[in-house]
Design an enzyme around this catalytic site. Structure first.
Site, PDB file in Angstrom:
ATOM      1  N   THR A  32       3.540   4.223  -4.587  1.00 13.01           N
ATOM      2  CA  THR A  32       3.888   5.004  -5.778  1.00 13.01           C
ATOM      3  C   THR A  32       5.156   5.822  -5.590  1.00 13.01           C
ATOM      4  O   THR A  32       5.682   6.375  -6.554  1.00 13.01           O
ATOM      5  CB  THR A  32       2.737   5.949  -6.168  1.00 13.01           C
ATOM      6  OG1 THR A  32       2.463   6.835  -5.075  1.00 13.01           O
ATOM      7  CG2 THR A  32       1.480   5.161  -6.522  1.00 13.01           C
ATOM      8  N   THR A  81       0.842  -1.192   0.000  1.00  8.74           N
ATOM      9  CA  THR A  81       0.000   0.000   0.000  1.00  8.74           C
ATOM     10  C   THR A  81       0.884   1.251   0.000  1.00  8.74           C
ATOM     11  O   THR A  81       1.993   1.251   0.523  1.00  8.74           O
ATOM     12  CB  THR A  81      -0.936   0.034   1.214  1.00  8.74           C
ATOM     13  OG1 THR A  81      -0.174   0.190   2.419  1.00  8.74           O
ATOM     14  CG2 THR A  81      -1.762  -1.233   1.293  1.00  8.74           C
ATOM     15  N   TYR A 112       1.542  11.451  15.346  1.00 10.70           N
ATOM     16  CA  TYR A 112       2.173  10.455  14.475  1.00 10.70           C
ATOM     17  C   TYR A 112       2.759   9.318  15.306  1.00 10.70           C
ATOM     18  O   TYR A 112       2.553   8.139  15.012  1.00 10.70           O
ATOM     19  CB  TYR A 112       3.272  11.125  13.649  1.00 10.70           C
ATOM     20  CG  TYR A 112       4.100  10.166  12.832  1.00 10.70           C
ATOM     21  CD1 TYR A 112       3.579   9.558  11.690  1.00 10.70           C
ATOM     22  CD2 TYR A 112       5.419   9.874  13.177  1.00 10.70           C
ATOM     23  CE1 TYR A 112       4.338   8.684  10.931  1.00 10.70           C
ATOM     24  CE2 TYR A 112       6.185   9.001  12.421  1.00 10.70           C
ATOM     25  CZ  TYR A 112       5.644   8.416  11.306  1.00 10.70           C
ATOM     26  OH  TYR A 112       6.404   7.543  10.553  1.00 10.70           O
ATOM     27  N   GLY A 171       7.527   2.699   0.102  1.00  4.97           N
ATOM     28  CA  GLY A 171       6.645   1.734  -0.545  1.00  4.97           C
ATOM     29  C   GLY A 171       7.109   1.380  -1.947  1.00  4.97           C
ATOM     30  O   GLY A 171       7.071   0.206  -2.351  1.00  4.97           O
ATOM     31  N   SER A 229       7.654   2.918  12.782  1.00  5.63           N
ATOM     32  CA  SER A 229       8.649   3.989  12.812  1.00  5.63           C
ATOM     33  C   SER A 229       9.334   4.007  14.161  1.00  5.63           C
ATOM     34  O   SER A 229       8.777   3.552  15.177  1.00  5.63           O
ATOM     35  CB  SER A 229       7.953   5.334  12.564  1.00  5.63           C
ATOM     36  OG  SER A 229       8.784   6.424  12.913  1.00  5.63           O
TER      37      SER A 229
END
Length: 264
Positions: A16, A13, A154, A20, A141
């Site tokens: 692009t 996912t 985050y 990923g 992360s």
């Protein structure tokens, strides 16, 4: 060690660009058929074109759709009904003073960084369990462990992702399916370049800006540089392989030694 993922279908996912994209390329080089995902058809097609140029003989499937929505997730599932390897890489990040993070932003970070991954696991894990083989990875992360003051929302979402990983690994116990998190350290992507320039002088050349950012904001890094996306991808490809069959329920660090702990 020769990793061969021939005959396996992988879905990455948010693939692009950035981490990923690098993971998609790495899996394709190992022989997997890789579904590339992004919100827009145009960006997915452009990414596939570049991946085909970068990976000789790579096999790719277009899987556009916004997986932060149920309709978008169904669109992706329609393009990829079954997956042997699922990499939940989609995520957002940004710096906001803690007391200025509103309720809507807290919800948005949870829905994009956590709930979207849960949605995809619910979709593909049953088939993996039926086939007695599968690999699920959630890209977390260092911020899950070392919560940054400038992005508490985050960090919260990535900590939650570690919990999600451990829980689903228990659900998959004994089935031949492994579920792991990748604790990625500060990584050199386009989005991170923008983030770095939010915290250092935007007039600095990139090499100087990167050094200043690491020295001032990530001084505990043992690598003392940003990690390249391909370095994260190498671990993802390994965890996708048969060689990693005994690694599950873990938070596997690819953080450049950033987290100051023997264990996460």
């Amino acid at each position: 060690m020769q990793i061969d993922l021939s005959g396996k279908t992988a879905l990455v996912t948010g693939s692009t660009q950035g981490i990923g994209f690098a993971i998609a390329a790495g899996l394709a080089r190992a022989g997997a058929r890789v579904a590339v995902n992004g919100r827009r058809q145009e960006s997915v097609e452009a990414a596939i074109q570049k991946l085909e140029e970068d990976t000789e003989g790579g096999s790719f499937v277009s899987a556009p759709g916004d997986i932060t929505t149920e309709d978008g997730a169904r669109q992706v599932t329609g393009a990829v009904p079954d997956a042997d390897i699922l990499v939940n890489n989609l995520g957002i990040f940004g710096a906001t003073p803690p007391l200025e993070i509103g309720d809507d932003e807290w919800r948005r970070y949870f829905e994009v960084n956590v709930l979207a991954a849960v949605r995809m696991i619910r979709t593909y894990l049953p088939g993996m369990k039926d086939r007695s083989w599968g690999r699920i990875m959630n890209v977390a992360s260092d911020s899950a462990v070392v919560i940054p003051a400038e992005m508490i929302h985050y960090g919260m979402s990535k900590t939650a992702l570690l919990a999600v990983t451990r829980g689903f690994a228990k659900d998959a116990a004994g089935t031949g399916v492994t579920v792991n998190s990748l604790i990625a350290g500060p990584t050199h992507t386009g989005g991170v370049e923008d983030f770095v320039y939010e915290l250092v002088d935007p007039e600095l050349p990139w090499d100087e800006a990167q050094r200043e950012f690491m020295a001032k904001h990530r001084p505990q890094s043992l690598l003392q540089r940003l990690i390249e996306p391909e370095e994260i991808a190498n671990m993802a490809v390994y965890l996708s392989s048969t060689f990693a069959s005994a690694t599950t329920g873990g938070a596997v660090r690819v953080d450049g030694g950033y987290v100051d702990s023997i264990l996460p």
